[in-house]
Design an enzyme around this catalytic site. Structure first.
Site, PDB file in Angstrom:
ATOM      1  N   LYS A   1       0.848  -1.047   0.007  1.00  0.00           N
ATOM      2  CA  LYS A   1       0.061  -0.130  -0.052  1.00  0.00           C
ATOM      3  C   LYS A   1       0.836   1.070  -0.182  1.00  0.00           C
ATOM      4  O   LYS A   1       0.534   2.351  -0.607  1.00  0.00           O
ATOM      5  CB  LYS A   1      -0.949  -0.018   1.221  1.00  0.00           C
ATOM      6  CG  LYS A   1      -2.044  -1.084   1.107  1.00  0.00           C
ATOM      7  CD  LYS A   1      -3.009  -0.777   0.264  1.00  0.00           C
ATOM      8  CE  LYS A   1      -4.308  -1.438   0.346  1.00  0.00           C
ATOM      9  NZ  LYS A   1      -5.643  -0.983  -0.478  1.00  0.00           N
TER      10      LYS A   1
ATOM     11  N   ASP B   1      -8.822  -0.916   6.080  1.00  0.00           N
ATOM     12  CA  ASP B   1      -9.067  -2.363   6.654  1.00  0.00           C
ATOM     13  C   ASP B   1      -7.687  -2.763   7.333  1.00  0.00           C
ATOM     14  O   ASP B   1      -7.405  -3.788   7.714  1.00  0.00           O
ATOM     15  CB  ASP B   1      -9.274  -3.305   5.881  1.00  0.00           C
ATOM     16  CG  ASP B   1     -10.800  -3.579   5.474  1.00  0.00           C
ATOM     17  OD1 ASP B   1     -11.541  -3.199   6.506  1.00  0.00           O
ATOM     18  OD2 ASP B   1     -11.341  -3.572   4.453  1.00  0.00           O
TER      19      ASP B   1
END
Length: 370
Positions: A73, A105
């Site tokens: 990410k 998340d």
């Protein structure tokens, strides 16, 4: 025409490999190379999996340590924050710190918090139910303010968007929403570095034409959009099949593909917390519909087995990362496996790449920064 006749939760699109789109911009890779601590992540060959699945070679793109964080990410967050702050300055915004806001998340929020700190800004991260306390603590440890939400991921996305309407805030979200598309596109562009590295590493391993199949875990679909863009975004004599993998508890992309339109699903509980998303990203959806060859959903038990197999082979992979292996195994074994192998174009000499998007929560073998 989609093939929805097979027994398992499965979708296939026969003409996906012929679809083409615009490629990612070339300057993303140079930007990532300029960052402190940047290094390509490993591409590990696992002959035991090739033998199990009856293919030529299987490689795992291991994202267990990317820019000092245990997931891919950081690629999207770093590029998007860089672009968003530069645009803000160019538009004459008041100088001084801002608060970067995100829903997550787990890994996206931690990456946004890390980039906020690097640029001297604050971060406010909204976390839905079901995220492990260790993941929440890791986000807070990056210096972020964390708001835990009682509802699912989609509710966290909504609340983050509301919070980012306050003065001095900037939403850094990987879910495309109506009227909010530019920053999610930058996040997707950031992920293109992963794909470019994979091609170079395959070439170094003697695979000059690229992979025959790429399996990618899917939450809202941003990474899958990047994979589709990379492999459908430039003229290629050899286009790989692209397989998306989701939890049975949250198959929003699979259900949308089956319906032929963007739909939301009610999510359940799953160990694949980072994939526990109820609605695909609006900007990802056209690419997923046109460019994915197949989609499959897997159970937590299948994911756990895959994670154990990867660990035994020396690859640190958390539940979301292990989903790629679980999806490949589900596709090529069991009822109707021959039909699914045909849909994916798998042959005895095929080269398969599994994208393992995250490392385990605690792995002594990883560098301390991860």
């Amino acid at each position: 025409m989609a093939d929805n006749s097979l027994a398992r939760s499965w979708y296939a699109r026969p003409d996906a490999r012929a679809w083409r789109c615009e490629p990612a911009p070339a300057d993303v890779r140079a930007f990532h190379r300029s960052l402190p601590g940047h290094a390509p992540t490993p591409l590990t060959e696992l002959p035991s999996l090739a033998a199990e699945f009856g293919v030529g070679r299987v490689f795992v793109k291991d994202e267990s340590c990317r820019l000092g964080l245990p997931a891919f990410k950081a690629l999207g967050a770093s590029w998007a924050v860089h672009r968003a702050l530069a645009e803000r300055a160019a538009q004459g915004a008041e100088p001084g710190p801002v608060t970067l806001v995100a829903a997550t998340d787990g890994n996206h929020g931690r990456a946004v918090a890390r980039m906020a700190h690097r640029h001297g800004h604050a971060a406010h991260v909204f976390v839905p139910r079901g995220v492990h306390p260790r993941a929440v603590a890791a986000i807070a440890a990056e210096g972020a303010r964390v708001t835990e939400v009682a509802g699912p991921y989609d509710e966290a996305v909504r609340l983050a968007a509301e919070a980012a309407t306050a003065p001095g805030t900037l939403l850094i979200q990987d879910t495309g929403l109506p009227g909010y598309e530019r920053i999610p596109r930058w996040i997707v562009e950031g992920y293109s570095t992963l794909c470019a590295e994979t091609d170079e590493q395959l070439a170094s391993a003697g695979v000059t034409e690229g992979p025959d199949l790429v399996a990618v875990p899917v939450g809202v679909g941003s990474l899958a959009q990047a994979v589709v863009t990379h492999y459908r975004g430039s003229p290629r004599g050899h286009a790989p099949a692209l397989l998306s993998v989701e939890p049975e508890a949250a198959p929003c992309v699979l259900r949308s593909l089956t319906a032929g339109r963007l739909v939301s699903v009610t999510t359940g509980e799953t160990v694949m917390a980072g994939l526990n998303c109820g609605t695909p990203s609006g900007i990802a959806w056209p690419h997923l519909l046109a460019g994915l060859d197949a989609a499959i959903a897997v159970t937590d038990d299948e994911c756990a087995r895959a994670g154990a197999d990867l660990a035994a082979s020396g690859v640190s992979s958390g539940p979301c990362g292990a989903a790629a292996l679980a999806g490949l195994r589900a596709a090529v074994t069991g009822t109707d496996a021959a039909d699914r192998r045909m849909a994916l174009g798998l042959r005895p000499d095929s080269v398969v790449v599994l994208i393992s998007t995250e490392g385990t929560a605690a792995n002594p073998g990883r560098p301390a920064a991860c």
